[in-house]
Design an enzyme around this catalytic site. Structure first.
Site, PDB file in Angstrom:
ATOM      1  N   GLU A 127       0.864  -1.191   0.000  1.00 50.07           N
ATOM      2  CA  GLU A 127       0.000   0.000   0.000  1.00 50.07           C
ATOM      3  C   GLU A 127       0.894   1.234   0.000  1.00 50.07           C
ATOM      4  O   GLU A 127       2.093   1.127   0.297  1.00 50.07           O
ATOM      5  CB  GLU A 127      -0.895  -0.002   1.258  1.00 50.07           C
ATOM      6  CG  GLU A 127      -1.820  -1.201   1.292  1.00 50.07           C
ATOM      7  CD  GLU A 127      -2.808  -1.160   2.451  1.00 50.07           C
ATOM      8  OE1 GLU A 127      -2.775  -0.190   3.239  1.00 50.07           O
ATOM      9  OE2 GLU A 127      -3.598  -2.102   2.551  1.00 50.07           O
ATOM     10  N   GLY A 131       4.992  -0.852   2.840  1.00 46.62           N
ATOM     11  CA  GLY A 131       5.723  -1.692   1.882  1.00 46.62           C
ATOM     12  C   GLY A 131       6.364  -2.845   2.627  1.00 46.62           C
ATOM     13  O   GLY A 131       5.792  -3.930   2.736  1.00 46.62           O
ATOM     14  N   GLU A 363       9.045  -7.849  -3.956  1.00 48.88           N
ATOM     15  CA  GLU A 363       8.882  -9.136  -3.237  1.00 48.88           C
ATOM     16  C   GLU A 363       9.842  -9.218  -2.040  1.00 48.88           C
ATOM     17  O   GLU A 363      10.386 -10.272  -1.720  1.00 48.88           O
ATOM     18  CB  GLU A 363       9.003 -10.318  -4.201  1.00 48.88           C
ATOM     19  CG  GLU A 363       7.911 -10.219  -5.270  1.00 48.88           C
ATOM     20  CD  GLU A 363       7.543 -11.498  -5.942  1.00 48.88           C
ATOM     21  OE1 GLU A 363       7.772 -12.574  -5.352  1.00 48.88           O
ATOM     22  OE2 GLU A 363       6.978 -11.432  -7.057  1.00 48.88           O
TER      23      GLU A 363
END
Ligand code: CAA
Length: 380
Positions: A127, A131, A363
């Site tokens: 968001e 993070g 990721e």
């Protein structure tokens, strides 16, 4: 550990390399310049079985192992890292999660078309304000009868403008921290599901990245993925697999840069001989070679641990951390070996340099990988 390739893994490498060199390579530079999503290529990738390589044949996938999957992402990214991440997100962050945690009904409805490449998936965790600290998310999911009502904004969503199926994380009870997080499958045609701004990026410019706004999105509670109270640990478990994909993307970028640098060093003549005859260049090539091999072994270690049913969270964090550093290292050296030609867009190495950086960020940043690794080491 013996990582001799099986016939199936060799076949995957050859098939993906043929596709990447014959079809992706042609317009990769233009797609990067124009930030153009590779729609036709992604369709073909679906037809070739690249979008659900590990999904069980029962759900229309290729049923292959995680080393074959790593080879797929490496070979795509060796030519076009944008295609690499599009496939990685669909395979790892969406299909893997749906197959591992989904109900039969969810698999029939969502996994089958995603595995066939008929639909594309996205993973909506980050968001604007959260993070690395993912569990502090502000997006809410409130129960209303048989439904969830979801409100909030997700950002940096790979495949966001194209995806039809979104794995969305939202909190039902902010006060209880990560225990309040729920994982919900959201169709992109749900009223209140809004595709937000498409980001203009440094690299992987032909993959799309956007924000997703959820405004009173009503989704049936039967779309909850996994047990509701385990939403956050489900995100973490899916990301463990995702990190093998991004490590493989980084490896592919490193190999692409390395191959270009080796070829150029043999062609470019200075001081009366190819620059490959200079020890300064030879040492750069040797250092790139070692890091590429070490990255590949770390990735295969994580992949094989996963396939043997062992915990692979630390192994995938190690692989992503090291392969991402290797991508940056190799892209930098490849530009250096190309000299002035490395700095202009006629050669692919400047694109590899821009593409490499994201592998240290998404990721889980490199710092988050170090958190995962050090926590694992210290807990003994
Ligand atoms: N594997 C499995 N479970 C894990 C885990 C891991 N690597 N890390 C944490 N967990 C579990 C814990 O076991 C715990 O669950 P239980 O209580 O059930 O055991 C739960 O998650 C909470 O763990 P923590 O208390 O350690 O959580 P934390 O708030 O301290 O955060 C973190 C841990 C490692 C920092 C985590 O927030 C994290 O990984 N952050 C990075 C987020 C991230 O990678 N975002 C990427 C966005 S997605 C993206 O980039 C997609 C794209 O489009 C390309």
């Amino acid at each position: 550990m013996d990582f001799t390739y099986t016939e199936e893994q060799e076949m995957v490498r050859q098939t993906v390399r043929d596709f990447a060199e014959n079809e992706l390579a042609k317009d990769a530079r233009e797609r990067d310049a124009e930030e153009k999503f590779p729609t036709a290529h992604v369709k073909k990738m679906g037809e070739l079985g690249f979008m659900g390589l590990q999904v069980s044949p029962q759900w229309g996938g290729g049923g292959m192992d995680t080393i074959a999957y790593s080879i797929l992402i490496e070979e795509l990214s060796r030519v076009d890292a944008s295609a690499g991440v599009i496939a990685s997100v669909n395979n790892s962050l969406v299909c893997y999660g749906l197959e591992k945690y989904g109900t039969e009904e969810q698999k029939e409805k969502y996994l089958r078309p995603l595995a066939a490449g008929e639909k594309l998936g996205a993973f909506c965790l980050s968001e604007p304000a959260t993070g690395s600290d993912a569990s502090a998310m502000l997006t809410t999911s409130v129960r209303d009868g048989e439904d969830w009502i979801i409100n909030g904004t997700k950002n940096f969503i790979t495949n966001g403008t194209q995806a039809k199926v979104h794995i969305v994380f939202a909190t039902e009870d902010k006060a209880s921290g990560y225990a309040g997080v729920r994982c919900i499958i959201v169709d992109s045609d749900t009223p209140g599901f809004i595709v937000g701004r498409k980001e203009k990026k440094l690299g992987i410019r032909s993959s799309d990245t956007c924000s997703i706004i959820l405004e009173n999105c009503r989704v049936p509670q039967k779309n909850t993925l996994g047990s509701p109270e385990k939403g956050f640990s489900l995100a973490m478990n899916i990301l463990n697999k995702g990190r093998i994909g991004i490590a493989s993307q980084a490896l592919g970028i490193a190999v692409g840069a390395f191959d270009a640098a080796v070829a150029y060093s043999k062609e470019r003549v200075q001081f009366g001989k190819p620059i490959a005859a200079q020890q300064a260049i030879q040492f750069m090539i040797a250092e790139m070679d070692v890091r590429i091999h070490a990255s590949r072994y770390l990735i295969y270690d994580a992949a094989s641990r996963k396939d043997r049913g062992l915990d692979f969270s630390m192994a995938s964090a190690r692989a992503k951390l090291y392969a991402a550093e290797t991508a940056m290292f190799c892209a930098d050296k490849a530009v250096q070996i190309h000299g002035g030609y490395g700095y202009i867009k006629d050669y692919p190495v400047e694109r590899f340099m821009r593409d490499a950086k994201i592998t240290e960020i998404y990721e889980g940043t490199s710092e988050i990988q170090k958190v995962v690794i050090s926590r694992g080491v210290l807990k003994g």
